[in-house]
Design a protein around this motif. Structure first.
Motif, PDB file in Angstrom:
ATOM      1  N   ASP A 236      -0.731  -7.715   9.641  1.00 21.74           N
ATOM      2  CA  ASP A 236       0.325  -7.816   8.626  1.00 21.74           C
ATOM      3  C   ASP A 236       1.273  -8.908   9.142  1.00 21.74           C
ATOM      4  N   LEU A 237       1.120 -10.075   8.546  1.00 24.26           N
ATOM      5  CA  LEU A 237       1.772 -11.269   9.090  1.00 24.26           C
ATOM      6  C   LEU A 237       3.262 -11.371   8.758  1.00 24.26           C
ATOM      7  N   CYS A 238       3.650 -10.788   7.650  1.00 22.89           N
ATOM      8  CA  CYS A 238       5.068 -10.810   7.236  1.00 22.89           C
ATOM      9  C   CYS A 238       5.499  -9.366   7.068  1.00 22.89           C
ATOM     10  N   ALA A 239       5.487  -8.628   8.157  1.00 22.95           N
ATOM     11  CA  ALA A 239       5.633  -7.174   8.076  1.00 22.95           C
ATOM     12  C   ALA A 239       7.047  -6.735   7.723  1.00 22.95           C
ATOM     13  N   GLY A 240       8.043  -7.547   8.020  1.00 19.37           N
ATOM     14  CA  GLY A 240       9.428  -7.153   7.751  1.00 19.37           C
ATOM     15  C   GLY A 240       9.693  -5.764   8.300  1.00 19.37           C
ATOM     16  N   ALA A 241      10.357  -4.930   7.496  1.00 17.09           N
ATOM     17  CA  ALA A 241      10.684  -3.573   7.954  1.00 17.09           C
ATOM     18  C   ALA A 241       9.486  -2.639   7.867  1.00 17.09           C
ATOM     19  N   GLY A 242       8.335  -3.152   7.394  1.00 18.76           N
ATOM     20  CA  GLY A 242       7.102  -2.368   7.517  1.00 18.76           C
ATOM     21  C   GLY A 242       6.636  -1.612   6.281  1.00 18.76           C
ATOM     22  N   GLY A 243       7.206  -1.902   5.127  1.00 14.04           N
ATOM     23  CA  GLY A 243       6.771  -1.198   3.904  1.00 14.04           C
ATOM     24  C   GLY A 243       5.253  -1.246   3.704  1.00 14.04           C
ATOM     25  N   LYS A 244       4.686  -2.465   3.783  1.00 18.67           N
ATOM     26  CA  LYS A 244       3.226  -2.601   3.601  1.00 18.67           C
ATOM     27  C   LYS A 244       2.490  -2.068   4.832  1.00 18.67           C
ATOM     28  N   THR A 245       3.036  -2.326   6.026  1.00 14.57           N
ATOM     29  CA  THR A 245       2.363  -1.879   7.255  1.00 14.57           C
ATOM     30  C   THR A 245       2.094  -0.380   7.193  1.00 14.57           C
ATOM     31  N   THR A 261       3.600  -8.272  12.564  1.00 14.94           N
ATOM     32  CA  THR A 261       4.565  -9.218  13.121  1.00 14.94           C
ATOM     33  C   THR A 261       5.376  -9.836  11.986  1.00 14.94           C
ATOM     34  N   ASP A 262       6.369 -10.616  12.355  1.00 11.26           N
ATOM     35  CA  ASP A 262       7.241 -11.269  11.376  1.00 11.26           C
ATOM     36  C   ASP A 262       7.949 -12.387  12.123  1.00 11.26           C
ATOM     37  N   SER A 263       8.292 -13.467  11.421  1.00 14.76           N
ATOM     38  CA  SER A 263       8.955 -14.549  12.139  1.00 14.76           C
ATOM     39  C   SER A 263      10.392 -14.179  12.512  1.00 14.76           C
ATOM     40  N   ASP A 264      10.925 -13.117  11.890  1.00 12.19           N
ATOM     41  CA  ASP A 264      12.321 -12.747  12.126  1.00 12.19           C
ATOM     42  C   ASP A 264      12.373 -11.371  12.797  1.00 12.19           C
ATOM     43  N   LYS A 265      12.724 -11.358  14.070  1.00 16.31           N
ATOM     44  CA  LYS A 265      12.701 -10.084  14.814  1.00 16.31           C
ATOM     45  C   LYS A 265      13.681  -9.063  14.237  1.00 16.31           C
ATOM     46  N   ARG A 266      14.751  -9.553  13.607  1.00 15.22           N
ATOM     47  CA  ARG A 266      15.714  -8.591  13.034  1.00 15.22           C
ATOM     48  C   ARG A 266      15.120  -7.856  11.839  1.00 15.22           C
ATOM     49  N   GLN A 267      14.329  -8.588  11.034  1.00 14.19           N
ATOM     50  CA  GLN A 267      13.674  -7.929   9.893  1.00 14.19           C
ATOM     51  C   GLN A 267      12.697  -6.871  10.388  1.00 14.19           C
ATOM     52  N   LEU A 268      12.058  -7.183  11.520  1.00 13.54           N
ATOM     53  CA  LEU A 268      10.988  -6.338  12.047  1.00 13.54           C
ATOM     54  C   LEU A 268      11.526  -5.077  12.748  1.00 13.54           C
ATOM     55  N   ILE A 307      -0.567 -11.098   3.742  1.00 14.08           N
ATOM     56  CA  ILE A 307       0.636 -11.931   3.675  1.00 14.08           C
ATOM     57  C   ILE A 307       1.515 -11.366   2.570  1.00 14.08           C
ATOM     58  N   ASP A 308       2.543 -10.627   2.963  1.00 13.32           N
ATOM     59  CA  ASP A 308       3.531 -10.163   1.982  1.00 13.32           C
ATOM     60  C   ASP A 308       4.604 -11.245   2.009  1.00 13.32           C
ATOM     61  N   ALA A 309       4.359 -12.293   1.258  1.00 13.90           N
ATOM     62  CA  ALA A 309       5.016 -13.579   1.493  1.00 13.90           C
ATOM     63  C   ALA A 309       6.531 -13.583   1.229  1.00 13.90           C
ATOM     64  N   PRO A 310       7.244 -14.399   2.017  1.00 12.54           N
ATOM     65  CA  PRO A 310       8.651 -14.626   1.677  1.00 12.54           C
ATOM     66  C   PRO A 310       8.664 -15.299   0.305  1.00 12.54           C
ATOM     67  N   CYS A 311       9.456 -14.795  -0.617  1.00 14.74           N
ATOM     68  CA  CYS A 311       9.416 -15.350  -1.986  1.00 14.74           C
ATOM     69  C   CYS A 311      10.785 -15.239  -2.632  1.00 14.74           C
ATOM     70  N   GLU A 341       3.033 -22.478   4.669  1.00 16.94           N
ATOM     71  CA  GLU A 341       2.923 -22.369   6.139  1.00 16.94           C
ATOM     72  C   GLU A 341       2.245 -21.072   6.553  1.00 16.94           C
ATOM     73  N   VAL A 342       2.658 -19.962   5.929  1.00 18.38           N
ATOM     74  CA  VAL A 342       2.090 -18.665   6.311  1.00 18.38           C
ATOM     75  C   VAL A 342       0.615 -18.610   5.947  1.00 18.38           C
ATOM     76  N   LEU A 343       0.253 -19.179   4.815  1.00 20.01           N
ATOM     77  CA  LEU A 343      -1.164 -19.202   4.418  1.00 20.01           C
ATOM     78  C   LEU A 343      -1.996 -19.981   5.447  1.00 20.01           C
ATOM     79  N   GLU A 344      -1.441 -21.095   5.918  1.00 17.57           N
ATOM     80  CA  GLU A 344      -2.155 -21.879   6.937  1.00 17.57           C
ATOM     81  C   GLU A 344      -2.380 -21.043   8.193  1.00 17.57           C
ATOM     82  N   ARG A 345      -1.355 -20.313   8.584  1.00 17.22           N
ATOM     83  CA  ARG A 345      -1.444 -19.492   9.782  1.00 17.22           C
ATOM     84  C   ARG A 345      -2.515 -18.410   9.601  1.00 17.22           C
ATOM     85  N   ALA A 346      -2.532 -17.814   8.425  1.00 14.19           N
ATOM     86  CA  ALA A 346      -3.494 -16.739   8.155  1.00 14.19           C
ATOM     87  C   ALA A 346      -4.917 -17.270   8.190  1.00 14.19           C
TER      88      ALA A 346
END
Ligand SMILES: C[S@@+](CC[C@H](N)C(=O)[O-])C[C@H]1O[C@@H](n2cnc3c(N)ncnc32)[C@H](O)[C@@H]1O
Length: 432
Positions: A236-245, A261-268, A307-311, A341-346
């Motif tokens: 789960d590449l954009c896990a944020g607070a984990g709703g999808k996880t 994981t998530d690019s922002d540790k505070r969201q995670l 990818i629960d993408a930033p949107c 960018e996230v799609l490339e990473r995935a």
């Protein structure tokens, strides 16, 4: 406070939001701080009025032929709450703390004007600059779609199948009016009243013990459409607070490896407590440290990358009507860049034969089908899974879902009007 006094407070708060361009949540908090005498019922009722004005910000001003805070509140009472002139006039009797009496012009507007003939962004209550984008997705239906996107949302819960069954939780939450959601086999829905008071699910035993999570049904379906299975390696590449996880973990039944994981540790950060409450033992949370890649050890090995993408979040306007008025065109540009960018990473993480599930809570094509088209053009090793195949996870409901949701070559779009969910886009991309 009397209903009339609450109305006066709502007018004051809308005035400060308009004058200072303040976020609604901050304006409500500031009002609460300077009016400590107001009880929780008053605060909830006032917040409900303010959010409803923001839902109908443009159409209420059009109805009243006046864009003052007072006019918007009065117009909202008719358009959103369905009150007649006499009821509105009774609330504006000029008594102490009540708004001044209706003028003749206000009475006339409330009695006889409608929004018929208003330009689409006004009738549908959205910013003018988004009109071409909504036209591209919905065409002539954009006003009805946008009106549904402006309406109040229910509270949806996802039953955590690691801990409970839906029937049991439904019975246990009967006092809150919980009923099964139409599509998700593990969803429960609680209708909310006009005041912004929440039913306190966080204090329910089912919540404390991890048997339920708050999650919109569209988000539950997006997770189901990934078809995560026990035994898979899922990222789960954009896990944020984990709703999808959390939803993925339940689908995996505790078997396999789930990396969040998530690019922002505070969201995670909140994910740890949520995973533990939900009884998830197969999750590996990778918190970013500086510039180091937390997934550096993973090379083309994942069965599934979600990818629960930033949107732009246009699909969630009904939960945050303030956001749509604050959104600027620049925000879309930034999101498009992040998503690519996230799609490339995935693409580099998924193994041959594996898949990427690309999800947004936006209805805008550039973030959805547009993004997917550009990705497969750059990566011919990926093909788009036919959306009908993606929906088969809904079993007997797949056909009805296919009629309700908006299908494109790239994936499914759910909307409040079509599926009664938040707006969600889901596309599944298979790697050769
Ligand atoms: C829609 S939110 C995720 C919501 C979350 N999955 C859930 O269900 O609760 C998008 C997340 O993407 C993260 N994000 C933004 N850019 C990113 C990137 N380049 N790589 C990974 N995560 C990113 C944001 O920090 C944010 O938490």
């Amino acid at each position: 406070m009397t209903p009339a006094a609450r109305l006066s407070a709502a007018i004051d708060i809308i005035e400060s939001i308009e004058a200072q361009r303040a976020p609604a949540a901050k304006a409500l908090k500031d009002w609460g701080t300077s009016h400590r005498f107001a009880g929780s019922g008053d605060r909830a009722a006032i917040a409900g009025l303010v959010w409803d004005v923001l839902r109908r910000r443009a159409s209420s001003a059009y109805l009243m032929e006046d864009d003052t805070a007072r006019a918007r509140v009065l117009g909202m009472l008719k358009l959103e709450r369905g009150l007649d002139v006499a009821t509105i006039a009774a609330m504006c009797d000029g008594s102490r703390f009540a708004p001044p009496p209706l003028t003749a012009q206000e009475e006339r507007a409330l009695a006889s004007r409608t929004t018929a003939g208003a330009p689409p962004p006004v009738a549908g209550d959205y910013p003018d600059w988004l009109d071409p984008y909504l036209t591209a997705v919905f065409g002539d239906d954009r006003v009805t779609e946008a009106m549904a996107m402006a309406s109040r949302a229910p509270l949806d819960l996802r039953v955590n199948t690691l801990k409970a069954k839906r029937e049991k939780v439904e019975a246990s939450l009967k006092h809150l009016g919980a009923v099964p959601t139409p599509w998700s086999p593990i969803g429960l829905r609680i209708q909310l009243g006009a005041d912004a008071r929440n039913p306190g699910v966080h204090a329910e035993e089912d919540f404390i013990k991890g048997a339920i999570e708050v999650q919109d049904e569209g988000s539950q379906l997006a997770a189901l459409f990934t078809a995560a299975k026990p035994g898979e390696q899922v990222i789960d590449l954009c896990a944020g607070a984990g709703g999808k996880t959390l939803a993925l973990a339940a689908m995996m039944g505790g078997k396999g490896r789930l990396i969040a994981t998530d690019s922002d540790k505070r969201q995670l950060a909140p994910i740890h407590e949520r995973l533990s409450r939900a009884g998830v033992h197969n999750a590996d949370v990778r918190t970013p440290k500086g510039d180091a890649d937390p997934l550096a050890d993973i090379k083309a090995s994942a069965d599934l990358v979600v990818i629960d993408a930033p949107c732009t979040g246009t699909g969630t306007w009904r939960r945050n009507p303030d956001a749509k008025w604050r959104m600027r065109p620049g925000a879309l540009e930034i999101r498009l860049k992040d998503q690519a960018e996230v799609l490339e990473r995935a693409a580099a993480l998924v193994k041959p034969g594996g898949r990427i599930a690309y999800i947004t809570c936006s209805v805008l094509q550039p973030e959805n089908g547009g993004q997917v088209r550009s990705f497969v053009a750059r990566h011919p090793e990926f093909t788009i899974q036919p959306p009908d195949q993606t929906a088969t996870v809904l079993w007997d409901k797949a056909e009805a879902f296919a009629e309700a949701a908006l299908k494109s070559d790239e994936g499914w779009l759910m909307t409040p009007r079509r599926t009664g969910t938040d707006g969600f886009f889901v596309s599944v991309l298979k790697k050769a």
